[in-house]
Design an enzyme around this catalytic site. Structure first.
Site, PDB file in Angstrom:
ATOM      1  N   LYS A 170       0.842  -1.207   0.000  1.00 18.71           N
ATOM      2  CA  LYS A 170       0.000   0.000   0.000  1.00 18.71           C
ATOM      3  C   LYS A 170       0.870   1.248   0.000  1.00 18.71           C
ATOM      4  CE  LYS A 170      -1.864   1.599   4.015  1.00 18.71           C
ATOM      5  NZ  LYS A 170      -1.649   3.035   4.287  1.00 18.71           N
ATOM      6  N   ASN A 171       1.838   1.322   0.915  1.00 21.28           N
ATOM      7  CA  ASN A 171       2.579   2.571   1.100  1.00 21.28           C
ATOM      8  C   ASN A 171       3.604   2.826   0.007  1.00 21.28           C
ATOM      9  OD1 ASN A 171       0.974   3.005   3.248  1.00 21.28           O
ATOM     10  ND2 ASN A 171       2.498   2.433   4.789  1.00 21.28           N
ATOM     11  N   CYS A 206      -5.402  12.115  11.978  1.00 23.27           N
ATOM     12  CA  CYS A 206      -6.209  10.910  12.046  1.00 23.27           C
ATOM     13  C   CYS A 206      -6.054  10.386  13.463  1.00 23.27           C
ATOM     14  CB  CYS A 206      -5.767   9.902  10.995  1.00 23.27           C
ATOM     15  SG  CYS A 206      -4.120   9.370  11.283  1.00 23.27           S
ATOM     16  N   ARG A 212      -0.347  14.366  12.564  1.00 23.60           N
ATOM     17  CA  ARG A 212       0.160  14.233  11.178  1.00 23.60           C
ATOM     18  C   ARG A 212       0.499  15.595  10.563  1.00 23.60           C
ATOM     19  NH1 ARG A 212      -1.605   9.052   9.901  1.00 23.60           N
ATOM     20  NH2 ARG A 212       0.150   8.910   8.488  1.00 23.60           N
ATOM     21  N   ASP A 260       3.864   0.352  12.314  1.00 28.74           N
ATOM     22  CA  ASP A 260       2.664  -0.237  11.701  1.00 28.74           C
ATOM     23  C   ASP A 260       2.432  -1.677  12.121  1.00 28.74           C
ATOM     24  OD1 ASP A 260       2.972   1.493   8.502  1.00 28.74           O
ATOM     25  OD2 ASP A 260       2.333   2.137  10.484  1.00 28.74           O
ATOM     26  N   ARG A 262      -9.055  -0.206   3.988  1.00 26.72           N
ATOM     27  CA  ARG A 262      -8.144   0.791   3.407  1.00 26.72           C
ATOM     28  C   ARG A 262      -6.819   0.144   3.032  1.00 26.72           C
ATOM     29  NH1 ARG A 262      -6.844   5.462   7.176  1.00 26.72           N
ATOM     30  NH2 ARG A 262      -5.363   5.667   5.459  1.00 26.72           N
TER      31      ARG A 262
END
Ligand code: EPZ
Length: 416
Positions: free
Chosen positions: A22-23, A117, A122, A305, A397
Site C-alpha cells: 500500500k505505502n 487521524c 500528522r 505499523d 483501506r
C-alpha cells in the site's frame, strides 16, 4: 454497515500470498504524475486507499485505466488541474504526496490539508520546509496547502525527523528541479527505495535511497514505462503475527524477507520459529511464547505499523511485555479494545505494559484506525468465543481481501 465476525481458537495453517505494498503504491501513483509518457504499474493492491488516490488523480485530469485487478495505466498530460477537493482528500491522508509532483511538474498545487487521524496530528512542517528550500512559495489558507513556484531549484535539506512522507515529497520534487538536491537524515523504509527505483526507471537520477543521504540530480522531464510495486511488508507481518499468536504453521509467499527483518528478530525472541527463503517466509509456533519488549522506531527499527498487531499477540503471553511507541503520539489506543476482551494492559503516555492472561474473551469491538483493526482481527483469532469488529472500513483501506485470505488458511471469519 459491514462487520467482521470471528470465532477464535483455530491455528492458521497453509499458504497465503501477499499483495503489493500500500505505502509504496500510494507514493508511486503520486510520482506517476511526474511522467510525460504513460506509466503502467503492476502488483498494485486492490484496496480503498489506492482507489481513492486514483480517483483524486483522475479528477485532476489524469487518465487512469485499470488494466486488470492489480494493474493500472496512468497518463498525465502536460496540463492538468492542480487543485484537489477537500471532499476527496479528507478520505486519504496520503494525498499529501501529490504536493511534490504537482509543484515539480506543474509549478502549482492546492491540496486540502489532510485531516489528522486517530494515531496523531500528522503535521506537514517537514514537507513544507523542504519544498520552500527548493524555491516553492507555500501558504496555508482555509484548510488548504497552496504552493507555487517557477522551476524548483536543487537544495541541501536536513530533515529534523526521518519522515517517510517528507522524504518522498521532497525526493519526487527534486527529480525535475534545476540542479542537485542533497537530502539528509531521510527515511530508509523499503517503500522509499521502491519509489527511488521507480523514479529512476522513468529516467530520474536518484542515488542513496535506503541510506541516510539521498542525492538527486534534476532532469528536464521523465519518460514512462512499466513497474511492479514491492510486496507489502506490513500485510506480511500481520499474517506472521497471526500465525504466531494462533500457534499455527503458515507459509507466506511473495514477500521480501529482508523487509521484515525487525519483526522476524522479535518473533524469534518470543520463541516463534521463522524460516526465510528468497521470496517466502514460514512461521511455525509450536511452543509457548515468551514475553518481549518492543520499541517502535523508523526503519530499520521495529515498524510502528506492526505495533498493535504485536500487542494483540502479547495479551496472551505469560509474563510482562512492554511496548514503547516512539513514532506516533497516539497509537496505543487499541489497548482499550483489548481490555474489553479481558486483556491486562496499562498505558501511560507512549508506553504500554502488558500482563499476559490465559485467554482473551470474544467481544464486540471497534477499529479506530487501519492497523488497530488488523490487531483486533488477531485478537479475535485467539479469543475464546465470538468477536464482532465494526468500523472495518479502516481495515479495507489497507488489506486486500483479508477475510478470504484468512479463511483459506483455516480461520473462522466472515464479513456480514
Ligand atoms: C507513513 O506515514 C505511512 N503512510 C504510515 O503508514 C507509517 O506509519 C509512517 O509512514 C511511519 O512509518 C504512508 O506511507 C501512506 P511520517 P507518514 O511522516 O509519512 C512526524 C499505515 O498504517 N512528522 O514518517 O505520515 C509525524 O507527526 C500508515 O499504513 C512531523 O512532525 O509518516 C509522526 O509523528 C499509518 N512533521 C512522525 O513524523 C512532518 O512534516 C512519522 O511520520 C511529517 C511527519
Amino acid at each position: 454497515m459491514h462487520k467482521l465476525y470471528i470465532t477464535g481458537g483455530r491455528p492458521l495453517r497453509g499458504t497465503v500470498k501477499i499483495s503489493g505494498a500500500k505505502n509504496a503504491a500510494l507514493a508511486i501513483i503520486s510520482a506517476s504524475l511526474l511522467a510525460s509518457e504513460p506509466v503502467c504499474l503492476e502488483n498494485i493492491p486492490f484496496i480503498n486507499d489506492v482507489s481513492v488516490l486514483l480517483d483524486i488523480t483522475a479528477n485532476l485530469g489524469v487518465t487512469v485505466e485499470r488494466m486488470g485487478p492489480n494493474m493500472v495505466k496512468i497518463s498525465t498530460p502536460d496540463s492538468i488541474s492542480t487543485v484537489t477537493p477537500y471532499k476527496e482528500v479528507k478520505k486519504l491522508r496520503a494525498s499529501n504526496l501529490l504536493l511534490g509532483p504537482l509543484l515539480a511538474r506543474f509549478c502549482n498545487a492546492e491540496i486540502a490539508l489532510p485531516g489528522g487521524c486517530n494515531i496523531g496530528t500528522r503535521p506537514m512542517d517537514l514537507h513544507i520546509k523542504g519544498l520552500e528550500a527548493m524555491g516553492a512559495q507555500i501558504t496555508l489558507e482555509h484548510g488548504f496547502i497552496k504552493g507555487s513556484c517557477s522551476r524548483l531549484t536543487g537544495a541541501k535539506i536536513y530533515l529534523d525527523f526521518p519522515s517517510v512522507g517528507a522524504t518522498e515529497n521532497i525526493m519526487m520534487a527534486a527529480t525535475l528541479a534545476n540542479g542537485q538536491t542533497v537530502l539528509e537524515n531521510v527515511a530508509k523504509e523499503p517503500e522509499i527505495v521502491d519509489l527511488a527505483n521507480f523514479l529512476n526507471s522513468l529516467g530520474a537520477k536518484v542515488r542513496g535511497a535506503g541510506t541516510d543521504v539521498i542525492k538527486i540530480e534534476g532532469v528536464q522531464q521523465l519518460g514512462g514505462g512499466r513497474y511492479p510495486v514491492i510486496p507489502d511488508r506490513i500485510e506480511a507481518g500481520t499474517f506472521m503475527v497471526a500465525a504466531a499468536a494462533t500457534g499455527g504453521d503458515l507459509l507466506i509467499e511473495q514477500v521480501i524477507p529482508t523487509h521484515v527483518e525487525p519483526l522476524i528478530a522479535k518473533l524469534r525472541e518470543a520463541n516463534v520459529k521463522v524460516f526465510e527463503q528468497d521470496d517466502n517466509i514460514r512461521v511455525l509456533s509450536d511452543e509457548p511464547l515468551k514475553a518481549i519488549d518492543i520499541k517502535t522506531l523508523p526503519y530499520p527499527g521495529f515498524p510502528t505499523d506492526m505495533q498493535s498487531q504485536m500487542m494483540a499477540m502479547l495479551t496472551m503471553v505469560k509474563g510482562t511485555s512492554v511496548i514503547v511507541e516512539n513514532v506516533f503520539e497516539n497509537r496505543l489506543q487499541v489497548a482499550d479494545e483489548f481490555k474489553r476482551m479481558g486483556a491486562k494492559i496499562k498505558v501511560e503516555g507512549r508506553t504500554a505494559v502488558i500482563q499476559g492472561i490465559k485467554r482473551l474473551q470474544g467481544a464486540q469491538v471497534k477499529a479506530s484506525d487501519l492497523r488497530a483493526g488488523a490487531a483486533l482481527i488477531v485478537a479475535g483469532l485467539i479469543a475464546e468465543g465470538d468477536t464482532e469488529i465494526c468500523n472495518i472500513r479502516y481495515i479495507d483501506r489497507g488489506y486486500e481481501g483479508i477475510e478470504d485470505k484468512l479463511v483459506s488458511v483455516g480461520a473462522a471469519i466472515k464479513r456480514a
